[in-house]
Design a protein around this motif. Structure first.
Motif, PDB file in Angstrom:
ATOM      1  N   PHE A   7       0.837  -1.207   0.000  1.00 27.32           N
ATOM      2  CA  PHE A   7       0.000   0.000   0.000  1.00 27.32           C
ATOM      3  C   PHE A   7       0.868   1.252   0.000  1.00 27.32           C
ATOM      4  N   LEU A   8       0.334   2.311  -0.568  1.00 27.22           N
ATOM      5  CA  LEU A   8       0.997   3.617  -0.500  1.00 27.22           C
ATOM      6  C   LEU A   8       0.076   4.567   0.270  1.00 27.22           C
ATOM      7  N   PHE A   9       0.575   5.102   1.381  1.00 23.69           N
ATOM      8  CA  PHE A   9      -0.212   6.067   2.166  1.00 23.69           C
ATOM      9  C   PHE A   9       0.437   7.442   2.058  1.00 23.69           C
ATOM     10  N   LYS A  10      -0.380   8.442   1.780  1.00 20.72           N
ATOM     11  CA  LYS A  10       0.132   9.814   1.716  1.00 20.72           C
ATOM     12  C   LYS A  10      -0.210  10.542   3.018  1.00 20.72           C
ATOM     13  N   LEU A  11       0.823  11.003   3.705  1.00 28.97           N
ATOM     14  CA  LEU A  11       0.632  11.697   4.979  1.00 28.97           C
ATOM     15  C   LEU A  11       1.106  13.143   4.857  1.00 28.97           C
ATOM     16  N   LEU A  12       0.605  13.990   5.755  1.00 25.02           N
ATOM     17  CA  LEU A  12       0.948  15.411   5.703  1.00 25.02           C
ATOM     18  C   LEU A  12       1.273  15.904   7.114  1.00 25.02           C
ATOM     19  N   LEU A  13       2.306  16.728   7.223  1.00 29.97           N
ATOM     20  CA  LEU A  13       2.651  17.340   8.516  1.00 29.97           C
ATOM     21  C   LEU A  13       2.302  18.820   8.450  1.00 29.97           C
ATOM     22  N   ILE A  14       1.484  19.295   9.401  1.00 28.19           N
ATOM     23  CA  ILE A  14       1.155  20.723   9.416  1.00 28.19           C
ATOM     24  C   ILE A  14       1.314  21.287  10.839  1.00 28.19           C
ATOM     25  N   GLY A  15       1.388  22.602  10.920  1.00 26.55           N
ATOM     26  CA  GLY A  15       1.569  23.266  12.210  1.00 26.55           C
ATOM     27  C   GLY A  15       2.418  24.512  12.010  1.00 26.55           C
ATOM     28  N   ASP A  16       2.452  25.358  13.056  1.00 27.36           N
ATOM     29  CA  ASP A  16       3.183  26.626  12.959  1.00 27.36           C
ATOM     30  C   ASP A  16       4.669  26.432  12.624  1.00 27.36           C
ATOM     31  N   SER A  17       5.264  27.481  12.101  1.00 36.44           N
ATOM     32  CA  SER A  17       6.693  27.444  11.793  1.00 36.44           C
ATOM     33  C   SER A  17       7.496  27.266  13.091  1.00 36.44           C
ATOM     34  N   GLY A  18       8.475  26.370  13.051  1.00 34.84           N
ATOM     35  CA  GLY A  18       9.377  26.195  14.192  1.00 34.84           C
ATOM     36  C   GLY A  18       8.956  25.146  15.205  1.00 34.84           C
ATOM     37  N   VAL A  19       7.802  24.503  15.008  1.00 36.44           N
ATOM     38  CA  VAL A  19       7.344  23.509  15.995  1.00 36.44           C
ATOM     39  C   VAL A  19       8.139  22.199  15.905  1.00 36.44           C
ATOM     40  N   GLY A  20       8.815  21.994  14.750  1.00 35.08           N
ATOM     41  CA  GLY A  20       9.654  20.793  14.612  1.00 35.08           C
ATOM     42  C   GLY A  20       9.153  19.769  13.609  1.00 35.08           C
ATOM     43  N   LYS A  21       8.335  20.190  12.648  1.00 32.10           N
ATOM     44  CA  LYS A  21       7.782  19.246  11.649  1.00 32.10           C
ATOM     45  C   LYS A  21       8.899  18.561  10.849  1.00 32.10           C
ATOM     46  N   THR A  22       9.825  19.392  10.337  1.00 32.08           N
ATOM     47  CA  THR A  22      10.914  18.824   9.520  1.00 32.08           C
ATOM     48  C   THR A  22      11.784  17.897  10.362  1.00 32.08           C
ATOM     49  N   CYS A  23      12.067  18.308  11.599  1.00 34.57           N
ATOM     50  CA  CYS A  23      12.902  17.472  12.475  1.00 34.57           C
ATOM     51  C   CYS A  23      12.211  16.143  12.798  1.00 34.57           C
ATOM     52  N   ILE A  24      10.906  16.163  12.972  1.00 35.82           N
ATOM     53  CA  ILE A  24      10.163  14.912  13.248  1.00 35.82           C
ATOM     54  C   ILE A  24      10.306  13.985  12.045  1.00 35.82           C
ATOM     55  N   LEU A  25      10.168  14.565  10.857  1.00 34.69           N
ATOM     56  CA  LEU A  25      10.248  13.752   9.640  1.00 34.69           C
ATOM     57  C   LEU A  25      11.667  13.215   9.409  1.00 34.69           C
ATOM     58  N   VAL A  26      12.658  14.049   9.689  1.00 36.28           N
ATOM     59  CA  VAL A  26      14.047  13.613   9.523  1.00 36.28           C
ATOM     60  C   VAL A  26      14.370  12.513  10.552  1.00 36.28           C
ATOM     61  N   ARG A  27      13.841  12.666  11.759  1.00 37.08           N
ATOM     62  CA  ARG A  27      14.043  11.617  12.768  1.00 37.08           C
ATOM     63  C   ARG A  27      13.411  10.303  12.290  1.00 37.08           C
ATOM     64  N   PHE A  28      12.217  10.393  11.738  1.00 35.07           N
ATOM     65  CA  PHE A  28      11.512   9.180  11.303  1.00 35.07           C
ATOM     66  C   PHE A  28      12.168   8.539  10.076  1.00 35.07           C
ATOM     67  N   SER A  29      12.610   9.372   9.119  1.00 32.06           N
ATOM     68  CA  SER A  29      13.102   8.801   7.863  1.00 32.06           C
ATOM     69  C   SER A  29      14.605   8.512   7.875  1.00 32.06           C
ATOM     70  N   GLU A  30      15.369   9.266   8.677  1.00 39.81           N
ATOM     71  CA  GLU A  30      16.834   9.082   8.656  1.00 39.81           C
ATOM     72  C   GLU A  30      17.434   8.843  10.033  1.00 39.81           C
ATOM     73  N   ASP A  31      16.595   8.848  11.044  1.00 39.20           N
ATOM     74  CA  ASP A  31      17.033   8.704  12.432  1.00 39.20           C
ATOM     75  C   ASP A  31      18.141   9.699  12.781  1.00 39.20           C
ATOM     76  N   ALA A  32      17.930  10.957  12.372  1.00 35.19           N
ATOM     77  CA  ALA A  32      18.923  12.002  12.645  1.00 35.19           C
ATOM     78  C   ALA A  32      18.227  13.235  13.220  1.00 35.19           C
TER      79      ALA A  32
END
Ligand code: GTP
Ligand code: MG
Length: 205
Positions: A7-32
């Motif tokens: 299956f292919l699931f499309k997910l979206l991260l939203i929220g104010d600037s600076g809350v850590g969306k990109t960091c959450i995604l980088v942690r999940f996808s690259e463990d960094a």
């Protein structure tokens, strides 16, 4: 070539600037984790395949810019999302208050049956916390969605959050395919009578 996922699931991260969306995604996808703030320009995505109940699920996760000036572009991605993570920062009251506005954005722009989850991020910063876990939980309950506190820095709950959202989407899909396969009269749609009459008239069933 063999398909590498079920299956292919499309997910979206939203929220104010600076809350850590990109960091959450980088942690999940690259463990960094990177402590330098590089604000997202427009939209970006990352992929990770997970396994749930023996099925390989490819997660295509769209990371939106929280800054207002990108709102037109980012809003265009709501429609295709099957799951949305609403993120706030537990050390910033305003980002928590804005969750209601983000939910309104979803109601106005996303598909009605999109799965949602609220994340209170940066929970490693206990000394600067201003939003209690309890308030996060109550807000999520009000909207009937799941809630977790995460830390992109330590990694706490990041994996569990994505797996929980993906699992909810899969469960919904499984339920839907069962309903679709059942005869209409047993799925609550009252067309049984006319179908029966059609049958008596010799029509195809
Ligand atoms: P936009 O792209 O502008 O919408 O912001 P964003 O939500 O993607 O924020 P980003 O992930 O870039 O993180 C913003 C800042 O918060 C960066 O300096 C990160 O290092 C920091 N940060 C993110 N997550 C955490 C966390 O869990 N703990 C701590 N201590 N800092 C974090
Ligand atoms: Mg970002």
């Amino acid at each position: 070539m063999a398909k590498t996922y079920d299956f292919l699931f499309k997910l979206l991260l939203i929220g104010d600037s600076g809350v850590g969306k990109t960091c959450i995604l980088v942690r999940f996808s690259e463990d960094a984790f990177n402590s330098t703030f590089i604000s997202t320009i427009g939209i970006d995505f990352k992929i990770r395949t997970v396994e749930i109940e023996g099925k390989k699920i490819k997660l295509q996760i769209w990371d939106t810019a929280g800054q207002e000036r990108f709102r037109t572009i980012t809003t265009a991605y709501y429609r295709g999302a099957m799951g949305i993570m609403l993120v706030y920062d537990v050390t910033n009251e305003r980002t928590f208050e804005n969750i209601r506005n983000w939910i309104r954005n979803i109601e106005e722009n996303a598909s009605a049956d999109v799965e949602k989850m609220i994340l209170g991020n940066k929970c490693d910063l206990q000394e600067s916390r201003v939003v209690s876990q309890e308030r996060g939980r109550v807000l999520a309950e009000e909207h009937g969605v799941k809630f977790m506190e995460t830390s992109a820095k330590s990694g706490l709950n990041v994996e569990s959050a994505f797996l929980a959202l993906a699992k909810d989407i899969k469960n919904k899909m499984d339920r839907k395919s069962v309903t679709d396969q059942q005869p209409a009269y047993s799925s609550g749609v009252r067309v049984g009578d006319s179908a029966e009459k059609e049958g008596k008239k010799g029509g195809c069933c």
